[in-house]
Write a protein that holds these residues in place. Structure first.
Motif: not given
Length: 162
Positions: A124-146
């Motif tokens: 269906f779709n092929v590519g790559r994720y380019i991410d910025v991940i931040e540590r938060t009180p709830e655990g790791l979260k994406f702040s940017s996902r391309h």
């Protein structure tokens, strides 16, 4: 681009687990899980490789907050009409390019397969994720996902998150 970054095993394991949990969530069809992988002021883009590499801003999908992701979830469940399908993500091991105590810049290859009812599975779709991940009180979260997809040809509708 060098991918050798000084990162401890526990942080790498947490980043890898974030990628695996994300894939499981978007493949589950429980769309309320999807926005919870992101910070409040996040960016989510689904963008063709050519536009990404040339610095063109035009994206197939572009959301600028967790609230916009929740609006998309509402649209998936309540307003978008389409043939139902299943999707399955296969995600490569993340490469971490930058890391500090509270932030990671990483990428991983992905392939998404789609299965419509009573049909064979297709790529269906092929590519790559380019991410910025931040540590938060709830655990790791994406702040940017391309989600940078390789093919210029995509199905006429992308309903579910990549």
């Amino acid at each position: 681009m060098s991918s050798s970054v000084n990162i401890n095993f526990e942080d790498y394991l947490q980043v890898s687990q974030l990628y695996a949990d994300y894939a499981r969530a978007v493949d589950s069809g429980d769309w309320d899980l999807w926005p919870e992988f992101f910070t409040e002021d996040c960016i989510y883009k689904l963008i063709p490789r050519e536009n990404h590499e040339r610095g063109f801003p035009l994206a197939t999908l572009f959301f600028e907050s967790k609230g916009m992701l929740k609006d998309r979830v509402y649209g998936i469940r309540e307003t978008l009409f389409h043939d139902p399908y299943y999707q399955r993500h296969v995600v490569g091991a993340p490469l971490i390019h930058k890391a500090d105590n509270n932030r990671f810049e990483s990428e991983a290859n992905y392939a998404v397969f789609r299965t419509k009812l009573s049909q064979e599975s297709t790529v269906f779709n092929v590519g790559r994720y380019i991410d910025v991940i931040e540590r938060t009180p709830e655990g790791l979260k994406f702040s940017s996902r391309h989600c940078v997809y390789d093919s210029e040809m995509i199905p006429n509708s992308i309903i579910y998150p990549i």
